[in-house]
Scaffold this motif. Structure first.
Motif, PDB file in Angstrom:
ATOM      1  N   ALA A   1       0.880  -1.179  -0.083  1.00 22.11           N
ATOM      2  CA  ALA A   1       0.201  -0.225  -0.034  1.00 22.11           C
ATOM      3  C   ALA A   1       0.866   1.034   0.004  1.00 22.11           C
ATOM      4  CB  ALA A   1      -0.720   0.178   1.254  1.00 22.11           C
TER       5      ALA A   1
ATOM      6  N   VAL B   1       0.635   4.437  10.115  1.00 16.84           N
ATOM      7  CA  VAL B   1       0.439   3.609   9.251  1.00 16.84           C
ATOM      8  C   VAL B   1      -0.910   2.932   9.373  1.00 16.84           C
ATOM      9  CG1 VAL B   1       1.308   1.155   8.516  1.00 16.84           C
ATOM     10  CG2 VAL B   1       2.878   2.908   8.833  1.00 16.84           C
ATOM     11  N   GLY B   2      -1.166   2.572  10.612  1.00 15.61           N
ATOM     12  CA  GLY B   2      -2.577   1.796  10.717  1.00 15.61           C
ATOM     13  C   GLY B   2      -3.814   2.979  10.209  1.00 15.61           C
TER      14      GLY B   2
ATOM     15  N   ALA C   1      -4.303   2.864   6.617  1.00 14.85           N
ATOM     16  CA  ALA C   1      -4.847   1.574   6.073  1.00 14.85           C
ATOM     17  C   ALA C   1      -6.143   1.184   6.182  1.00 14.85           C
ATOM     18  CB  ALA C   1      -3.616   0.578   6.668  1.00 14.85           C
ATOM     19  N   VAL C   2      -6.818   2.047   7.033  1.00 20.79           N
ATOM     20  CA  VAL C   2      -8.125   1.839   7.513  1.00 20.79           C
ATOM     21  C   VAL C   2      -8.840   1.702   5.915  1.00 20.79           C
ATOM     22  CG1 VAL C   2     -10.400   2.410   8.561  1.00 20.79           C
ATOM     23  CG2 VAL C   2      -7.956   3.032   9.620  1.00 20.79           C
ATOM     24  N   ARG C   3      -8.455   2.640   4.908  1.00 19.97           N
ATOM     25  CA  ARG C   3      -9.568   2.270   3.751  1.00 19.97           C
ATOM     26  C   ARG C   3      -9.417   0.983   3.074  1.00 19.97           C
ATOM     27  NH1 ARG C   3      -5.776   2.304  -0.305  1.00 19.97           N
ATOM     28  NH2 ARG C   3      -3.640   2.417   0.419  1.00 19.97           N
ATOM     29  N   LEU C   4      -8.437   0.139   3.547  1.00 23.44           N
ATOM     30  CA  LEU C   4      -8.329  -1.179   3.068  1.00 23.44           C
ATOM     31  C   LEU C   4      -9.412  -2.248   3.243  1.00 23.44           C
ATOM     32  CD1 LEU C   4      -4.483  -1.977   3.527  1.00 23.44           C
ATOM     33  CD2 LEU C   4      -5.366  -1.439   1.128  1.00 23.44           C
ATOM     34  N   MET C   5      -9.933  -1.874   4.444  1.00 23.55           N
ATOM     35  CA  MET C   5     -10.943  -2.740   4.943  1.00 23.55           C
ATOM     36  C   MET C   5     -12.290  -2.774   4.111  1.00 23.55           C
ATOM     37  SD  MET C   5     -12.588  -2.723   8.665  1.00 23.55           S
ATOM     38  CE  MET C   5     -14.286  -3.872   9.073  1.00 23.55           C
TER      39      MET C   5
ATOM     40  N   PRO D   1       0.156  -2.905  11.541  1.00 25.98           N
ATOM     41  CA  PRO D   1      -0.800  -2.085  11.672  1.00 25.98           C
ATOM     42  C   PRO D   1      -1.560  -1.838  10.330  1.00 25.98           C
ATOM     43  CG  PRO D   1       1.356  -1.275  11.921  1.00 25.98           C
ATOM     44  CD  PRO D   1       1.503  -2.602  11.954  1.00 25.98           C
TER      45      PRO D   1
ATOM     46  N   TRP E   1      -6.052  -4.347   8.851  1.00 32.38           N
ATOM     47  CA  TRP E   1      -7.465  -3.768   8.363  1.00 32.38           C
ATOM     48  C   TRP E   1      -8.052  -4.720   7.318  1.00 32.38           C
ATOM     49  CZ3 TRP E   1      -9.960  -0.716  11.073  1.00 32.38           C
ATOM     50  CH2 TRP E   1      -9.180   0.113  12.060  1.00 32.38           C
TER      51      TRP E   1
END
Lengths: 234, 114
Positions: free
Chosen positions: A53, A77-78, A81-85, B20, B24
């Motif tokens: 990503a 980073v976390g 990356a939320v958009r990946l869910m 992290p 997700w």
């Protein structure tokens, strides 16, 4: 079509996809960035395979290079990356069969990133269902291979590229994502989500709203969904 | 110690980069578990993902990173419009759209260099 044939179909599709070119542009700059911040070429190659990503990779490289604490880097980073869910949630039900195992979905989820998501969402429905997971993995493997080669190439070359060319490479991402989203929009909810996202993100960013992209997705996506529901459209 | 020293950047990569980020995707696998292909939840998730993607596009164009910031905002916006129109006019080809947009960006940047 068997799963293996689906995989090879995915590889061939990815190689001639415009998103392979986009990944070259994106990852040449990721590789150059890793070079400038003192990481090794093998590290940025491993980072590309493990994270897959680009925004998270850029955040990690610049934050670690700037001496941020490990916890701060992990949080940044976390959050990116939320958009990946939602991408994974929207894609997997199209790909799986009742016999698909959980570990297979975890692998395909790992290959899910913007480029693979746009292409798989468009093309997988035309592939026989039992070959779709293989097809998506083929897309992912080919795209990831292009990205790793480009990151390593960019690591050794890109710092000498002219500014106008680097600007054009950086422009590949927004232009291809926008056109890809337009091409994938069939129902009203898709068009509304696209328009709301384009309008909301700059406003929230200008207003210095924290987690602006997260709110763009939740507010813009939910509003698009609700308008579709209220209008009774499918 | 030197083995650990060599491996340390990769341990950090897994702990503060891979985990992290990947969590997700794993949560997506869990959430997708019960969703059917035609479900309302799926429609909503796709709308959220599309809105985020559109947001990423808008942010890169309005708040350009690195070398792209050397091109004026007006040129970046015009090149985006050129890309979409080229896509619509030239056989709905993403390649044609992206290529024409990039050419417009480079030419516009040269003409209107700050």
């Amino acid at each position: 079509m068997t799963a293996a044939q689906g995989f090879r179909h995915g590889l061939r599709t990815a190689i001639v996809s415009v998103f392979a070119l986009v990944l070259v542009g994106t990852y040449v700059s990721v590789g150059a960035l890793a070079h400038d911040f003192g990481f090794s070429a093998s590290w940025v190659a491993a980072q590309t395979v493990l994270i897959w990503a680009a925004p998270a990779q850029v955040i990690m490289i610049t934050a670690m290079g700037a001496g941020a604490s490990p916890l701060e880097v992990a949080i940044a980073v976390g959050l990116s990356a939320v958009r990946l869910m939602p991408m994974v949630v929207a894609l997997l039900p199209i790909l799986r069969t009742p016999r698909t195992r959980g570990w297979q979905l975890v692998i395909t989820a790992h290959f899910t990133a913007a480029s693979m998501w746009i292409e798989a969402l468009r093309l997988a429905p035309d592939v026989p269902r039992e070959a779709r997971i293989g097809f998506a993995n083929g897309l992912g493997v080919a795209f990831m291979s292009v990205a790793v080669a480009s990151a390593v190439g960019g690591y050794f070359l890109a710092f000498s590229l002219p500014t106008a060319l680097v600007a054009a490479l950086l422009f590949l991402t927004p232009s291809s994502f926008l056109i890809g989203a337009i091409r994938n929009s069939r129902r009203m909810v898709d068009w509304l989500a696209l328009a709301f996202g384009l309008a909301l993100a700059p406003v929230l960013a200008l207003g210095a709203v924290r987690l602006d992209l997260l709110w763009t997705g939740l507010v813009g996506g939910t509003a698009a969904y609700l308008v579709q529901r209220l209008r009774g459209g499918r | 110690m030197s083995v650990l020293g060599d491996l340390w950047p990769y341990v950090v990569l897994v702990l503060v980069g891979f985990l992290p980020n990947e969590i997700w995707r794993w949560l997506g696998v869990v959430a997708a578990h019960r969703a059917g292909e035609q479900s309302e939840f799926l429609t909503w998730a796709r709308a959220v993902a599309t809105a985020v993607l559109a947001g990423v596009v808008a942010k890169i164009i309005f708040f350009a990173p690195g070398a792209l910031a050397s091109v004026p905002l007006a040129v970046r916006l015009a090149a985006t419009v050129v890309a979409v129109i080229a896509y619509l006019l030239i056989r709905r080809s993403i390649f044609a759209g992206v290529l024409c947009g990039s050419i417009a960006l480079v030419l516009g940047g040269l003409v209107l260099a700050p």
